[in-house]
Design an enzyme around this catalytic site. Structure first.
Site, short mmCIF file in Angstrom:
data_model
loop_
_atom_site.label_atom_id
_atom_site.label_comp_id
_atom_site.label_asym_id
_atom_site.label_seq_id
_atom_site.Cartn_x
_atom_site.Cartn_y
_atom_site.Cartn_z
N ARG A 1 53.89 -5.72 4.74
CA ARG A 1 52.74 -6.60 4.61
C ARG A 1 53.05 -7.59 3.49
O ARG A 1 53.51 -7.18 2.42
CB ARG A 1 51.52 -5.75 4.24
CG ARG A 1 50.25 -6.52 4.14
CD ARG A 1 49.13 -5.64 3.60
NE ARG A 1 48.93 -5.90 2.20
CZ ARG A 1 47.81 -5.62 1.53
NH1 ARG A 1 46.80 -5.02 2.14
NH2 ARG A 1 47.69 -5.89 0.26
N GLU B 1 39.19 -0.73 8.21
CA GLU B 1 39.34 0.18 7.07
C GLU B 1 37.99 0.52 6.43
O GLU B 1 37.87 1.54 5.78
CB GLU B 1 40.33 -0.36 6.04
CG GLU B 1 39.86 -1.60 5.32
CD GLU B 1 40.90 -2.16 4.35
OE1 GLU B 1 42.08 -2.16 4.70
OE2 GLU B 1 40.49 -2.57 3.25
N TRP C 1 34.85 -9.77 -1.26
CA TRP C 1 36.10 -9.57 -2.01
C TRP C 1 37.18 -9.13 -1.04
O TRP C 1 36.96 -8.37 -0.13
CB TRP C 1 35.92 -8.51 -3.10
CG TRP C 1 37.25 -8.18 -3.72
CD1 TRP C 1 38.00 -8.99 -4.54
CD2 TRP C 1 38.03 -6.99 -3.52
NE1 TRP C 1 39.19 -8.36 -4.86
CE2 TRP C 1 39.24 -7.14 -4.25
CE3 TRP C 1 37.83 -5.82 -2.78
CZ2 TRP C 1 40.23 -6.17 -4.28
CZ3 TRP C 1 38.81 -4.85 -2.81
CH2 TRP C 1 40.00 -5.02 -3.54
N ASP D 1 47.02 -9.31 5.30
CA ASP D 1 45.63 -8.87 5.16
C ASP D 1 44.79 -10.02 4.63
O ASP D 1 44.98 -10.47 3.49
CB ASP D 1 45.57 -7.67 4.19
CG ASP D 1 44.21 -7.00 4.16
OD1 ASP D 1 43.26 -7.52 4.77
OD2 ASP D 1 44.11 -5.92 3.53
N ARG E 1 41.83 0.37 12.41
CA ARG E 1 42.31 0.83 11.10
C ARG E 1 41.41 1.89 10.43
O ARG E 1 41.50 2.12 9.24
CB ARG E 1 42.45 -0.37 10.17
CG ARG E 1 43.76 -1.07 10.43
CD ARG E 1 44.01 -2.23 9.54
NE ARG E 1 43.81 -2.04 8.12
CZ ARG E 1 44.59 -1.30 7.33
NH1 ARG E 1 45.61 -0.65 7.83
NH2 ARG E 1 44.31 -1.22 6.04
N TYR F 1 43.45 -11.25 -4.00
CA TYR F 1 43.57 -9.88 -3.47
C TYR F 1 45.03 -9.55 -3.11
O TYR F 1 45.71 -10.35 -2.49
CB TYR F 1 42.70 -9.70 -2.20
CG TYR F 1 43.13 -8.46 -1.47
CD1 TYR F 1 42.80 -7.20 -1.96
CD2 TYR F 1 43.97 -8.53 -0.36
CE1 TYR F 1 43.27 -6.05 -1.36
CE2 TYR F 1 44.45 -7.38 0.26
CZ TYR F 1 44.08 -6.15 -0.26
OH TYR F 1 44.57 -5.01 0.33
N GLU G 1 45.11 -8.82 9.51
CA GLU G 1 44.10 -7.77 9.25
C GLU G 1 42.81 -8.34 8.70
O GLU G 1 42.83 -9.26 7.88
CB GLU G 1 44.73 -6.80 8.24
CG GLU G 1 43.81 -5.70 7.78
CD GLU G 1 44.50 -4.83 6.74
OE1 GLU G 1 45.75 -4.73 6.74
OE2 GLU G 1 43.78 -4.26 5.90
N GLU H 1 49.73 2.52 7.23
CA GLU H 1 49.92 1.87 5.93
C GLU H 1 50.45 2.89 4.91
O GLU H 1 50.01 4.04 4.88
CB GLU H 1 48.58 1.30 5.45
CG GLU H 1 48.66 0.57 4.12
CD GLU H 1 47.32 -0.06 3.74
OE1 GLU H 1 46.30 0.25 4.37
OE2 GLU H 1 47.33 -0.88 2.81
N HIS I 1 41.57 -9.70 4.21
CA HIS I 1 40.59 -8.99 3.38
C HIS I 1 39.19 -9.61 3.50
O HIS I 1 38.52 -9.87 2.50
CB HIS I 1 41.06 -8.94 1.93
CG HIS I 1 40.75 -7.63 1.27
ND1 HIS I 1 39.74 -7.48 0.35
CD2 HIS I 1 41.30 -6.40 1.42
CE1 HIS I 1 39.70 -6.21 -0.06
NE2 HIS I 1 40.63 -5.54 0.59
O1 KDG Z 1 39.52 0.48 -1.89
C1 KDG Z 1 39.81 -0.73 -1.27
C2 KDG Z 1 41.27 -0.81 -0.89
O2 KDG Z 1 41.70 0.35 -0.26
C3 KDG Z 1 41.54 -1.99 0.00
O3 KDG Z 1 41.22 -3.15 -0.70
C4 KDG Z 1 43.00 -2.01 0.42
O4 KDG Z 1 42.59 -3.72 2.04
C5 KDG Z 1 43.26 -2.79 1.65
C6 KDG Z 1 44.43 -2.39 2.44
O5 KDG Z 1 44.63 -2.97 3.50
O6 KDG Z 1 45.15 -1.50 2.00
MG MG Z 2 43.02 -4.10 4.13
#
Ligand code: KDG
Ligand code: MG
Length: 401
Positions: A147, A261, A401, A209, A282, A159, A235, A338, A211
């Site tokens: 990634r 996630e 975030w 990602d 995920r 991030y 992602e 991951e 995010h």
């Molecule tokens: O607790 C939040 C994290 O696990 C997250 O921000 C990590 O986005 C993430 C990832 O893809 O690992």
């Molecule tokens: Mg993520």
């Protein structure tokens, strides 16, 4: 095989973890990860105050029945706190069942569907050049899938970018506030992946990602711009509470999409899966109801040619990692896992049978999950409250975030 004792262990070796330990009258015990990053003590209380009294005296072999008791019996369904607590119980019961039958958990789930579990690592850097170097280091370590995240000109905290050393977003004190601007991000990411494709073999799997930062049409624009660089996945391109919003992204791009996630049940993703709006789901053992519920998600996904790609950041403890690897090895429609290596302090507290070699992981063949917690070592690392950061747009508007 009655459950005779249950305890919640909270510790902070490198970062905070909550672990459930269940013990049977025969002296067998099982572990379940109950860590919910930034909201840990809510799950610890849910378990100690509301779940453990229901478990004592129950038959530890009845995993599905106990799952349904905790889900239906609470009346209040779903939600990250409830589902993380249920996941911890479920995972610990699978661990106990494996130990009772002297078999690794993956053998109880149908056996291995593959020789090993393909994992992806996290490469990042402040600049494109620094990210290229980080990707090269991952390849040297054996990763076949990486990634890639890079800094965004004009933004100080982004991030996924480590500011010196290991990346760990949760920090002590009140939540850190970062600023976000979409346009410079949308300009730099295609440049990053163009450079990556110029420097590395086309065989290398590349992931990214977002995010949850973009609107659906912005995500569609990014997916389209990345098409020439053939990502393994893009992602969390947009927040996914509104599952139908992925129709718009899907209409515009062939870049594969991965989401889930932050989901905690099959009801968060059934439309995404049934309409084939995503390619990878995920959801993860610790936050989505444990191994039992994850198998139901995977079974639905298999019908629709969606593969699994479980979350595996460092806030998921080695207990979750082990459970994820047993799940990954056994389900037919596994895609990728991951893998963010834990801090050395975490490795001192949790000892595990799982291994990494040549970009693949394996859960090992120890009975149960193959993870132990050293409670004496854990006691040297007390829990300290920590929060994930927050993000606002440049004009001060609250953002994801
Ligand atoms: O607790 C939040 C994290 O696990 C997250 O921000 C990590 O986005 C993430 C990832 O893809 O690992
Ligand atoms: Mg993520």
């Amino acid at each position: 095989m009655k459950i005779a004792d249950a305890r919640v262990i909270t510790c902070g070796p490198g970062r905070n973890f909550v672990t459930l330990r269940l013990e049977t009258e025969d002296g067998l015990y099982g572990l379940g990860d109950a860590t919910l990053n930034g909201r840990e003590l809510a799950v610890a209380s849910y378990l100690e105050d509301h779940v453990i009294p229901l478990l004592i005296g129950r038959d530890a072999r009845r995993i599905e029945d106990i799952w349904q008791l905790l889900y239906k019996g609470a009346y209040w369904r779903r939600g990250p706190v409830t589902m993380t607590a249920i996941a911890a119980v479920d995972t610990a019961l699978w661990d106990i069942k494996g130990k009772a039958l002297n078999a690794p958990v993956y053998q109880l789930l149908g056996g291995a569907s593959r020789d090993g579990v393909l994992v992806y690592g996290h490469a990042n850097g402040d600049t494109i050049d620094a990210t290229l170097e980080s990707v090269a280091r991952h390849i040297e370590q054996g990763y076949r899938a990486v990634r890639a995240q890079c800094g965004v000109p004009g933004l100080s905290k982004v991030y996924g970018i480590a500011s010196g050393g290991r990346y760990e977003p949760a920090a002590a004190g009140l939540p850190e506030e970062s600023r976000w601007s979409t346009e410079p991000y949308l300009r730099i990411v295609p440049q990053l992946f163009e450079a990556l494709r110029q420097h590395f073999s086309p065989e290398l799997h590349l992931l990214h990602d977002v995010h949850h930062r973009l609107s659906p049409i912005e995500a569609a624009r990014l997916g389209k711009a990345l098409e020439p660089h053939h990502l393994f996945w893009l992602e969390d391109p947009t927040p996914a509470e509104n599952q139908a919003s992925f129709r718009l992204i899907r209409q515009h791009t062939t870049t594969p999409l991965a989401v889930g996630e932050v989901f905690n049940s099959i009801y968060d993703c059934h439309q995404l899966i049934q309409e084939q709006l995503i390619d990878y789901i995920r959801t993860t053992v610790v936050h989505a109801g444990g191994i039992s519920h994850m198998r139901k998600v995977a079974a639905l996904a298999e019908l629709h040619q969606v593969r699994t790609g479980s979350h595996g950041a460092t806030d998921l403890s080695p207990v979750c990692m082990a459970a994820a690897l047993h799940f990954d090895l056994s389900v037919h429609n596994f895609g990728i896992q991951e893998h963010m290596p834990h801090a050395p302090e975490t490795e001192r507290v949790f000892r595990h049978a799982y291994t990494f070699a040549d970009g693949m992981m394996h859960p090992g063949d120890a009975p149960g999950l193959g993870v132990e917690i050293d409670e004496t070592a854990a006691a040297a690392f007390p829990y300290k409250r920590a929060y994930l950061p927050t993000a606002r747009l440049l004009d001060g508007t609250m953002h994801s975030w």
